[in-house]
Design a protein around this motif. Structure first.
Motif, PDB file in Angstrom:
ATOM      1  N   THR A   1       0.862  -1.193   0.000  1.00  0.00           N
ATOM      2  CA  THR A   1       0.000   0.000   0.000  1.00  0.00           C
ATOM      3  C   THR A   1       0.891   1.233   0.000  1.00  0.00           C
ATOM      4  N   PHE A   2       1.483   1.528  -1.145  1.00  0.00           N
ATOM      5  CA  PHE A   2       2.496   2.579  -1.227  1.00  0.00           C
ATOM      6  C   PHE A   2       1.956   3.940  -0.787  1.00  0.00           C
ATOM      7  N   GLY A   3       0.765   4.321  -1.248  1.00  0.00           N
ATOM      8  CA  GLY A   3       0.194   5.615  -0.877  1.00  0.00           C
ATOM      9  C   GLY A   3       1.076   6.763  -1.312  1.00  0.00           C
ATOM     10  N   ALA A   4       1.476   7.598  -0.358  1.00  0.00           N
ATOM     11  CA  ALA A   4       2.384   8.706  -0.642  1.00  0.00           C
ATOM     12  C   ALA A   4       3.839   8.314  -0.403  1.00  0.00           C
ATOM     13  N   GLY A   5       4.068   7.051  -0.037  1.00  0.00           N
ATOM     14  CA  GLY A   5       5.439   6.560   0.090  1.00  0.00           C
ATOM     15  C   GLY A   5       6.101   6.836   1.416  1.00  0.00           C
ATOM     16  N   GLY A   6       5.336   7.204   2.437  1.00  0.00           N
ATOM     17  CA  GLY A   6       5.932   7.525   3.732  1.00  0.00           C
ATOM     18  C   GLY A   6       6.736   6.378   4.321  1.00  0.00           C
ATOM     19  N   HIS A   7       6.143   5.208   4.386  1.00  0.00           N
ATOM     20  CA  HIS A   7       6.867   4.047   4.914  1.00  0.00           C
ATOM     21  C   HIS A   7       7.996   3.622   3.977  1.00  0.00           C
ATOM     22  N   SER A   8       7.722   3.646   2.677  1.00  0.00           N
ATOM     23  CA  SER A   8       8.724   3.189   1.701  1.00  0.00           C
ATOM     24  C   SER A   8      10.005   4.008   1.779  1.00  0.00           C
ATOM     25  N   LYS A   9       9.875   5.302   1.912  1.00  0.00           N
ATOM     26  CA  LYS A   9      11.060   6.170   1.993  1.00  0.00           C
ATOM     27  C   LYS A   9      11.906   5.817   3.205  1.00  0.00           C
ATOM     28  N   GLU A  10      11.233   5.586   4.317  1.00  0.00           N
ATOM     29  CA  GLU A  10      11.965   5.231   5.542  1.00  0.00           C
ATOM     30  C   GLU A  10      12.640   3.874   5.402  1.00  0.00           C
TER      31      GLU A  10
ATOM     32  N   ALA B   1       6.840  -1.304  -5.046  1.00  0.00           N
ATOM     33  CA  ALA B   1       5.837  -0.358  -4.552  1.00  0.00           C
ATOM     34  C   ALA B   1       4.514  -0.573  -5.276  1.00  0.00           C
ATOM     35  N   LEU B   2       3.587  -1.245  -4.604  1.00  0.00           N
ATOM     36  CA  LEU B   2       2.274  -1.538  -5.190  1.00  0.00           C
ATOM     37  C   LEU B   2       1.221  -0.573  -4.679  1.00  0.00           C
ATOM     38  N   ASP B   3       0.354  -0.116  -5.570  1.00  0.00           N
ATOM     39  CA  ASP B   3      -0.833   0.641  -5.164  1.00  0.00           C
ATOM     40  C   ASP B   3      -1.848   0.590  -6.291  1.00  0.00           C
ATOM     41  N   ARG B   4      -3.108   0.592  -5.951  1.00  0.00           N
ATOM     42  CA  ARG B   4      -4.176   0.556  -6.948  1.00  0.00           C
ATOM     43  C   ARG B   4      -4.556   1.953  -7.418  1.00  0.00           C
ATOM     44  N   ASP B   5      -4.098   2.972  -6.718  1.00  0.00           N
ATOM     45  CA  ASP B   5      -4.417   4.359  -7.036  1.00  0.00           C
ATOM     46  C   ASP B   5      -3.398   4.910  -8.037  1.00  0.00           C
ATOM     47  N   PRO B   6      -3.837   5.365  -9.211  1.00  0.00           N
ATOM     48  CA  PRO B   6      -2.891   5.885 -10.211  1.00  0.00           C
ATOM     49  C   PRO B   6      -2.061   7.057  -9.698  1.00  0.00           C
ATOM     50  N   HIS B   7      -2.638   7.888  -8.850  1.00  0.00           N
ATOM     51  CA  HIS B   7      -1.860   9.012  -8.321  1.00  0.00           C
ATOM     52  C   HIS B   7      -0.717   8.520  -7.434  1.00  0.00           C
ATOM     53  N   ALA B   8      -1.010   7.524  -6.602  1.00  0.00           N
ATOM     54  CA  ALA B   8       0.039   6.941  -5.767  1.00  0.00           C
ATOM     55  C   ALA B   8       1.108   6.292  -6.636  1.00  0.00           C
ATOM     56  N   ASN B   9       0.696   5.673  -7.738  1.00  0.00           N
ATOM     57  CA  ASN B   9       1.646   5.067  -8.661  1.00  0.00           C
ATOM     58  C   ASN B   9       2.572   6.115  -9.273  1.00  0.00           C
ATOM     59  N   ASP B  10       2.035   7.300  -9.557  1.00  0.00           N
ATOM     60  CA  ASP B  10       2.873   8.401 -10.060  1.00  0.00           C
ATOM     61  C   ASP B  10       3.912   8.809  -9.023  1.00  0.00           C
ATOM     62  N   LEU B  11       3.502   8.847  -7.747  1.00  0.00           N
ATOM     63  CA  LEU B  11       4.446   9.182  -6.683  1.00  0.00           C
ATOM     64  C   LEU B  11       5.520   8.104  -6.542  1.00  0.00           C
ATOM     65  N   ALA B  12       5.132   6.849  -6.750  1.00  0.00           N
ATOM     66  CA  ALA B  12       6.107   5.753  -6.704  1.00  0.00           C
ATOM     67  C   ALA B  12       7.114   5.876  -7.838  1.00  0.00           C
ATOM     68  N   LYS B  13       6.650   6.331  -9.000  1.00  0.00           N
ATOM     69  CA  LYS B  13       7.563   6.543 -10.130  1.00  0.00           C
ATOM     70  C   LYS B  13       8.552   7.664  -9.830  1.00  0.00           C
ATOM     71  N   ASP B  14       8.080   8.701  -9.132  1.00  0.00           N
ATOM     72  CA  ASP B  14       8.979   9.788  -8.718  1.00  0.00           C
ATOM     73  C   ASP B  14      10.059   9.255  -7.778  1.00  0.00           C
ATOM     74  N   LEU B  15       9.642   8.380  -6.863  1.00  0.00           N
ATOM     75  CA  LEU B  15      10.610   7.792  -5.927  1.00  0.00           C
ATOM     76  C   LEU B  15      11.592   6.892  -6.663  1.00  0.00           C
ATOM     77  N   ALA B  16      11.114   6.198  -7.693  1.00  0.00           N
ATOM     78  CA  ALA B  16      11.991   5.338  -8.487  1.00  0.00           C
ATOM     79  C   ALA B  16      13.053   6.152  -9.210  1.00  0.00           C
TER      80      ALA B  16
ATOM     81  N   PRO C   1       7.807   0.452  -9.304  1.00  0.00           N
ATOM     82  CA  PRO C   1       6.406   0.842  -9.097  1.00  0.00           C
ATOM     83  C   PRO C   1       5.472  -0.114  -9.830  1.00  0.00           C
ATOM     84  N   LEU C   2       4.427  -0.577  -9.140  1.00  0.00           N
ATOM     85  CA  LEU C   2       3.431  -1.451  -9.739  1.00  0.00           C
ATOM     86  C   LEU C   2       2.040  -0.880  -9.497  1.00  0.00           C
ATOM     87  N   LEU C   3       1.243  -0.840 -10.538  1.00  0.00           N
ATOM     88  CA  LEU C   3      -0.124  -0.329 -10.442  1.00  0.00           C
ATOM     89  C   LEU C   3      -1.102  -1.495 -10.470  1.00  0.00           C
TER      90      LEU C   3
END
Length: 344
Positions: free
Chosen positions: A62-71, A83-98, A107-109
């Motif tokens: 549940t990537f969301g905004a990536g708070g846990h993932s960053k840590e 980084a999995l999330d069903r929300d396309p916006h969260a997936n965009d944030l995961a791509k930024d982190l990538a 990132p996985l959608l």
């Protein structure tokens, strides 16, 4: 359009018989502000519960905004993160982190039920850690256009997937086209609402006399009329809560098929987790927590117990809850429960 909940409610029976009925729902929702992002819950406790050796693969379900993932990326400097999330916006944030962590983030959608296929497509054969932070994120809750929250008015939507799916159903569809009996069952089973029948009657009466319910504020106001003005609801911390809170949660769970998705996600994690790998779950209500306990620690008499027998061992006997300071700083963490286990 008539919506029946009979097939969706099969999840109660499917859990008892050790199977899961997957039902696909979609979401249309955009326009989430970058200003209001998810505040990760119990970060220290999550990190302390994980162990990733050099080059280990960590799955954030549940990537969301990536708070846990960053840590996690900072704590375990050699790990790779899915980084999995069903929300396309969260997936965009995961791509930024990538982009920031080149070669370390995938990132996985998709939904939990899509995970098995997604891992195979990307050549992931095993994982060494997994995190499931259940429910919707603060950025979803705080965006009026998503229709999740009570704080601001918006369309009665509650779908997590965005416009990427062709099959769609919204909370408005359920509220305006379900029978009184079906609404009552949804509120009682998914929201554990004691006044489910009364609220369902109020909603159906409003529909007949005033027309459809199309916004979050409209629904909240209608539900509020079911209660005496003098009655007050409080949470576990003694804070006052809105009378519609449980019904909103029930609709969100139903729209997104969250409980079946949680079950599917666990089964995939169980399949890919290496011996000694750890799973950390954060739940926010008893229905989620019940499924987690059944799957990890077999606390019920259902056949889930025999399916998962001796596959996990708890890191700690007691559930972990947020510290008082965290609850004070982030009220949404107040009902969080963290459980962690090791694959054996």
């Amino acid at each position: 359009m008539k919506i029946s909940i009979k097939s969706t409610l099969k999840w109660w029976h499917s859990l008892e018989h050790g199977t899961c009925i997957h039902k696909v729902f979609a979401s249309n929702a955009a326009g989430i502000s970058h200003m209001k992002l998810h505040h990760p819950v119990m970060v220290k406790e999550v990190l302390d519960s994980l162990y990733l050796a050099n080059g280990g693969v960590m799955l954030d379900m549940t990537f969301g905004a990536g708070g846990h993932s960053k840590e996690i990326l900072q704590r375990f400097e050699t790990c790779k993160l899915v980084a999995l999330d069903r929300d396309p916006h969260a997936n965009d944030l995961a791509k930024d982190l990538a982009d920031k962590y080149r070669g370390r983030v995938l990132p996985l959608l998709g939904r939990f039920s899509d995970l098995d296929a997604l891992l195979k497509e990307n050549g992931i054969r095993a994982i060494n850690g997994a995190l499931i932070d259940c429910g919707c994120s603060s950025m979803q809750m705080d965006s009026p256009s998503r229709g999740f929250g009570l704080a601001t008015d918006g369309p009665l939507d509650m779908r997590m997937d965005g416009t990427r799916c062709s099959r769609t159903i919204t909370a408005a569809d359920i509220v305006n086209h379900s029978s009184c009996q079906d609404l009552s069952v949804i509120f009682e089973k998914y929201g554990e609402e004691k006044h489910a029948r009364k609220i369902a009657r109020t909603i159906t009466h409003y529909r007949r006399t005033c027309g459809p319910i199309l916004t979050t504020k409209q629904l909240a106001d209608v539900i509020e009329t079911s209660f005496d003005k003098r009655s007050k609801r409080t949470d576990a911390c003694g804070r006052r809560t809105h009378s519609a809170t449980k019904c909103f949660m029930a609709l969100r769970i139903f729209v997104n098929d969250e409980l079946n998705e949680l079950y599917q996600g666990f089964k995939t994690i169980e399949k890919y987790m290496t011996t000694g790998g750890r799973i950390v779950t954060i739940t926010f209500h008893s229905l989620e927590d019940r499924i987690v306990k059944d799957l990890l620690f077999h606390n019920s008499s259902t056949t889930i117990q025999s399916e998962t027998h001796k596959k996990w061992i708890a890191l700690k006997k007691k559930v972990i809850i947020p510290q008082f300071e965290e609850i004070n700083a982030n009220a949404r963490s107040r009902s969080a429960k963290l459980r962690a286990a090791t694959r054996i």
